[in-house]
Design an enzyme around this catalytic site. Sequence first.
Site, short mmCIF file in Angstrom:
data_model
loop_
_atom_site.label_atom_id
_atom_site.label_comp_id
_atom_site.label_asym_id
_atom_site.label_seq_id
_atom_site.Cartn_x
_atom_site.Cartn_y
_atom_site.Cartn_z
N LYS A 236 -92.41 -41.80 76.69
CA LYS A 236 -91.53 -41.63 75.54
C LYS A 236 -91.46 -40.14 75.20
O LYS A 236 -92.20 -39.34 75.73
CB LYS A 236 -92.07 -42.41 74.33
CG LYS A 236 -92.00 -43.92 74.55
CD LYS A 236 -92.48 -44.74 73.37
CE LYS A 236 -91.99 -44.29 72.05
NZ LYS A 236 -90.51 -44.16 71.96
N GLY B 244 -86.53 -37.78 73.10
CA GLY B 244 -85.94 -37.22 71.88
C GLY B 244 -86.90 -36.28 71.15
O GLY B 244 -86.58 -35.79 70.07
N GLU C 55 -94.16 -40.98 66.75
CA GLU C 55 -94.02 -42.36 67.26
C GLU C 55 -95.40 -42.94 67.61
O GLU C 55 -95.68 -44.10 67.33
CB GLU C 55 -93.09 -42.37 68.48
CG GLU C 55 -91.64 -42.09 68.09
CD GLU C 55 -90.71 -41.87 69.27
OE1 GLU C 55 -89.50 -41.79 69.04
OE2 GLU C 55 -91.17 -41.76 70.42
C1 5RP Z 1 -87.72 -40.54 71.39
C2 5RP Z 1 -88.05 -41.67 72.28
C3 5RP Z 1 -86.98 -42.67 72.55
O1 5RP Z 1 -87.47 -43.94 72.31
C4 5RP Z 1 -86.56 -42.57 73.99
O2 5RP Z 1 -86.17 -41.23 74.26
C5 5RP Z 1 -85.41 -43.54 74.31
O3 5RP Z 1 -84.24 -43.07 73.72
P1 5RP Z 1 -82.87 -43.86 73.83
O4 5RP Z 1 -83.01 -45.12 73.07
O5 5RP Z 1 -81.87 -42.89 73.21
O6 5RP Z 1 -82.56 -44.09 75.29
O7 5RP Z 1 -89.13 -41.80 72.80
O8 5RP Z 1 -88.80 -39.63 71.28
#
Ligand code: 5RP
Length: 222
Positions: A95, A98, A104
Amino acid sequence: MSKQDELKQQAAAKAVEFVPENEYIGIGSGTTVNFFIEALGKSGKKVKGAVSTSQKTSELMAQYGIAEISANDVTRLAVYIDGADEINHTLQMIKGGGGAHVPEKIIAQLADQFICIADESKYVTRLGKFPLPIEVLPMARSMVARQLVAMGGQPELRIGYHTLHGNDILDVRGLDLSQPLSVERQLNAITGIVDNGLFAEKSADLLILARSNGVELINPHV
Ligand code: 5RP
């Protein structure tokens, strides 16, 4: 809407069924979670409040009338709903695409149950195609990068990005992630690393996976 977004929306909609009313919950970040917030808001289901993991999540929660509560004001959350960049068959994840993997991971720790929502492109037999995000204190960035290279990785600084807590992110390719739990611990033992995007210590309890032929619930732990 793209086919992938349609699948994300289906997984997100299914997750609303797993949200208990009158409880505190945790809400992750990302485009799949954005669909979840919308679906929860429109469902009319009432939670006591939710802990948010990013500015964007907080904004959407406010838009859909979901009360925000601080992580410091709860002792437990009934459920934590979040997406993933990759998830393997034992529900270990990468993860942090983002950049929000530190909040998280903290919020996931508070939850009785971690439900991951994802489209089928995220479900992999082996983690590691997606570069592993590592949050580092800015003054330790170069020192940590050298240690990652010594471990066989190719770190790349996420340019123009700072985390919620003002830190840098190194996106790392090339690490051997065949043993996710030991790599997660090994990385977090390096001074200067705040946390990395491997979720093996705290894997998901349930995966809601949207495939082109329907939504599947995957729980290898039962
Ligand atoms: C953010 C995360 C998100 O859960 C991961 O990047 C998935 O993103 P998306 O739902 O836009 O595909 O870990 O830090």
